[in-house]
Design a protein around this motif. Structure first.
Motif, PDB file in Angstrom:
ATOM      1  N   ASN A  40       0.819  -1.217   0.000  1.00  0.00           N
ATOM      2  CA  ASN A  40       0.000   0.000   0.000  1.00  0.00           C
ATOM      3  C   ASN A  40       0.848   1.260   0.000  1.00  0.00           C
ATOM      4  N   ASN A  41       1.822   1.293   0.907  1.00  0.00           N
ATOM      5  CA  ASN A  41       2.656   2.489   1.067  1.00  0.00           C
ATOM      6  C   ASN A  41       4.106   2.095   1.328  1.00  0.00           C
ATOM      7  N   GLU A  42       5.039   2.898   0.818  1.00  0.00           N
ATOM      8  CA  GLU A  42       6.459   2.674   1.047  1.00  0.00           C
ATOM      9  C   GLU A  42       7.103   4.002   1.428  1.00  0.00           C
ATOM     10  N   ILE A  43       7.537   4.097   2.664  1.00  0.00           N
ATOM     11  CA  ILE A  43       8.101   5.348   3.174  1.00  0.00           C
ATOM     12  C   ILE A  43       9.611   5.191   3.311  1.00  0.00           C
ATOM     13  N   VAL A  44      10.364   6.094   2.700  1.00  0.00           N
ATOM     14  CA  VAL A  44      11.825   6.140   2.827  1.00  0.00           C
ATOM     15  C   VAL A  44      12.192   7.522   3.333  1.00  0.00           C
ATOM     16  N   VAL A  45      12.918   7.568   4.444  1.00  0.00           N
ATOM     17  CA  VAL A  45      13.298   8.858   5.024  1.00  0.00           C
ATOM     18  C   VAL A  45      14.812   8.926   5.194  1.00  0.00           C
ATOM     19  N   HIS A  46      15.383  10.074   4.864  1.00  0.00           N
ATOM     20  CA  HIS A  46      16.810  10.334   5.084  1.00  0.00           C
ATOM     21  C   HIS A  46      16.888  11.434   6.144  1.00  0.00           C
ATOM     22  N   PHE A  47      17.660  11.216   7.184  1.00  0.00           N
ATOM     23  CA  PHE A  47      17.674  12.191   8.269  1.00  0.00           C
ATOM     24  C   PHE A  47      19.070  12.323   8.885  1.00  0.00           C
ATOM     25  N   PRO A  48      19.429  13.533   9.284  1.00  0.00           N
ATOM     26  CA  PRO A  48      20.745  13.769   9.871  1.00  0.00           C
ATOM     27  C   PRO A  48      20.731  13.563  11.386  1.00  0.00           C
ATOM     28  N   HIS A  66       2.215  -2.976   3.929  1.00  0.00           N
ATOM     29  CA  HIS A  66       1.736  -3.855   2.852  1.00  0.00           C
ATOM     30  C   HIS A  66       0.225  -3.839   2.702  1.00  0.00           C
ATOM     31  N   ASN A  67      -0.516  -4.111   3.778  1.00  0.00           N
ATOM     32  CA  ASN A  67      -1.970  -4.215   3.658  1.00  0.00           C
ATOM     33  C   ASN A  67      -2.607  -3.954   5.021  1.00  0.00           C
ATOM     34  N   ASN A  68      -3.728  -3.238   5.031  1.00  0.00           N
ATOM     35  CA  ASN A  68      -4.423  -2.958   6.294  1.00  0.00           C
ATOM     36  C   ASN A  68      -5.920  -3.215   6.204  1.00  0.00           C
ATOM     37  N   SER A  69      -6.304  -4.166   5.364  1.00  0.00           N
ATOM     38  CA  SER A  69      -7.737  -4.452   5.218  1.00  0.00           C
ATOM     39  C   SER A  69      -8.325  -5.086   6.480  1.00  0.00           C
ATOM     40  N   LEU A  70      -7.490  -5.719   7.305  1.00  0.00           N
ATOM     41  CA  LEU A  70      -7.986  -6.357   8.524  1.00  0.00           C
ATOM     42  C   LEU A  70      -7.834  -5.469   9.755  1.00  0.00           C
ATOM     43  N   GLY A  71      -7.065  -4.380   9.640  1.00  0.00           N
ATOM     44  CA  GLY A  71      -6.843  -3.506  10.788  1.00  0.00           C
ATOM     45  C   GLY A  71      -5.548  -2.741  10.623  1.00  0.00           C
ATOM     46  N   ASP A  86      13.690  -3.602  -0.520  1.00  0.00           N
ATOM     47  CA  ASP A  86      13.242  -4.947  -0.887  1.00  0.00           C
ATOM     48  C   ASP A  86      13.051  -5.828   0.342  1.00  0.00           C
ATOM     49  N   ALA A  87      13.990  -5.741   1.283  1.00  0.00           N
ATOM     50  CA  ALA A  87      13.852  -6.521   2.516  1.00  0.00           C
ATOM     51  C   ALA A  87      12.603  -6.097   3.273  1.00  0.00           C
ATOM     52  N   ALA A  88      12.349  -4.793   3.339  1.00  0.00           N
ATOM     53  CA  ALA A  88      11.169  -4.292   4.046  1.00  0.00           C
ATOM     54  C   ALA A  88       9.884  -4.739   3.355  1.00  0.00           C
ATOM     55  N   ARG A  89       9.889  -4.746   2.032  1.00  0.00           N
ATOM     56  CA  ARG A  89       8.704  -5.221   1.301  1.00  0.00           C
ATOM     57  C   ARG A  89       8.401  -6.679   1.626  1.00  0.00           C
ATOM     58  N   ALA A  90       9.429  -7.517   1.566  1.00  0.00           N
ATOM     59  CA  ALA A  90       9.250  -8.942   1.836  1.00  0.00           C
ATOM     60  C   ALA A  90       8.747  -9.172   3.250  1.00  0.00           C
ATOM     61  N   LEU A  91       9.395  -8.525   4.214  1.00  0.00           N
ATOM     62  CA  LEU A  91       9.037  -8.718   5.614  1.00  0.00           C
ATOM     63  C   LEU A  91       7.650  -8.174   5.924  1.00  0.00           C
TER      64      LEU A  91
END
Length: 425
Positions: A40-48, A66-71, A86-91
């Protein structure tokens, strides 16, 4: 392409192949398959962040929903060099299946920061965590996305996330945000039993499997990869049941002793050795490549993904693989194990005790309740026993292995939700 990059891509490929295999067998609605195949959403943040020496480092953090249809989205944050999109997507996808299988009112998410926490001081880790939380902003929330501990994160880090998140709210709203994270310290709204829940759940699934197959665990030999929170508690309860730990591996090395290794003694050693098992004198150090080939009855991979592969699967002697980690067995290796009639208790069932107990913590925070350790472990055992039996029944019904069965149950619950609610607009 480097081996590290291949391994990361392999995790996403593995979960997609597992999903598509189950979807084919259950004849999943093709439109719902499209929805569940993407995040559903992919957030990438760069921060100092300012380091102790005054220099500034830039960090990259991830949160994939990934999905929040159940909650609300639910899933851990890990601090590890292998963290990437990619690791975050899989997990995150694995978390969706895991929460659905467990019957929880949650969806799936995952994330973290690409770093080695051993290279940073406690004060630096606190600043990194607080800055990451601030960067995520409203992408997390107690009724939207609820992080939890994962690899190299712990209750202290959850407490920093909680405090930072609450500091952005009006004073009157702060008490309503206690459940923005789970896995907190007991004194900060955490739940009794959360520390051991994942490892205890791994043990319970092994115990359920043993009872189903009329196997006595007393005297059975097991090996465990990863001697952190999950590996330690799984080993602790196995030892309490009379099983014998004959091999253990962590990020620093591998140990073996065919006469058995004391779980509690080794843990005490590691606590005084920066978390490393090396230097333990009551076991022999062995080559990393020889670990999975140790003579044992049960193998408990509780470290990272893609550890059992075509390179080492041929040497495995265990009759049961109990997946304490997420995605420790790649698809090709799994086929070989199943052909050899080596059973696998899949990750989305085997290590689901952690997220189930996180749900218990979330409920306690929302309702202003405090449960005892006995209450938590009893509720956890009942929920896992129900999940295990449903997976067994579905495996028999579809004539499939336990992983495919678990995926079918998880996906079917999501399919029913989409069929009943429809797709907007």
């Amino acid at each position: 392409m480097s081996d590290k990059k291949k391994r990361k891509q392999g995790m996403l490929e593995n979960v997609m192949r597992q999903f598509n295999n189950a979807a084919d067998i259950m004849e999943l609605n093709p439109n719902i398959r499209k929805i569940l195949s993407i995040t559903n959403n992919e957030i990438v943040v760069h921060f100092p962040v300012k380091m102790d020496d005054g220099n500034v480092e830039i960090f990259t953090g991830y949160r994939v929903q990934h999905n929040n249809s159940l909650g609300p989205y639910k899933g851990g944050l890990r601090y590890h060099p292998t963290v990437d999109i990619d690791a975050a997507r899989a997990l995150a996808m694995w978390m969706t299946w895991k929460t659905s299988l467990a019957g929880l009112p949650y969806g799936g998410a995952k994330g973290g920061i690409q770093l080695d926490p051993l290279k940073y001081s406690q004060s630096e880790l606190e600043r990194i965590t607080r800055r990451f939380t601030y960067a995520l902003g409203t992408n997390i929330g107690p009724e939207f996305d609820i992080p939890a501990p994962d690899v190299n994160t712990n209750p202290q880090i959850m407490a920093w996330i909680l405090d930072t998140f609450m500091s952005t709210k009006a004073p009157s709203d702060r008490s309503a945000n206690m459940h923005v994270v789970t896995g907190k310290p007991i004194g900060t709204g955490g739940s009794e039993g959360r520390d051991r829940a994942t490892g205890f759940g791994v043990f319970l699934n092994i115990k359920f499997w043993a009872a189903h197959n009329q196997v006595n665990l007393k005297g059975k030999k097991f090996i465990v990869q990863g001697f952190g929170n999950v590996g330690y508690w799984a080993s602790y309860f196995m030892q309490e049941e009379g099983a014998l730990m004959v091999g253990v591996q962590d990020a620093y090395g591998s140990l073996a002793n065919k006469e058995g290794i004391s779980v509690t003694d080794l843990f005490a050693h590691s606590r005084t050795n920066r978390g490393s098992i090396l230097g333990y004198t009551k076991a022999n150090e062995i080559n990393k490549e020889d670990f999975f080939a140790l003579d044992c009855d049960i193998c408990i991979p509780s470290a990272l993904g893609n550890q059992i592969t075509l390179k080492n699967v041929g040497g495995i002697k265990a009759k049961l693989i109990a997946e304490g980690a997420n995605g420790p067995t790649d698809v090709e290796a799994e086929r070989i194990l199943l052909d050899r009639e080596i059973e696998i208790i899949p990750d989305i069932l085997c290590n689901s005790g952690g997220v189930i107990c996180s749900y218990f913590e979330w409920l306690q925070n929302r309702n202003g309740e405090i449960w005892t350790l006995d209450e938590v472990l009893e509720k956890l055992q009942r929920k896992l026993f129900d999940s295990f039996n449903r997976v067994l029944k579905t495996a028999q019904e579809y004539k499939v292995d336990l992983r495919t069965s678990a995926f079918i149950i998880a996906i079917k619950r999501l399919e029913d939700t989409y069929v009943q609610r429809g797709v907007f607009p």
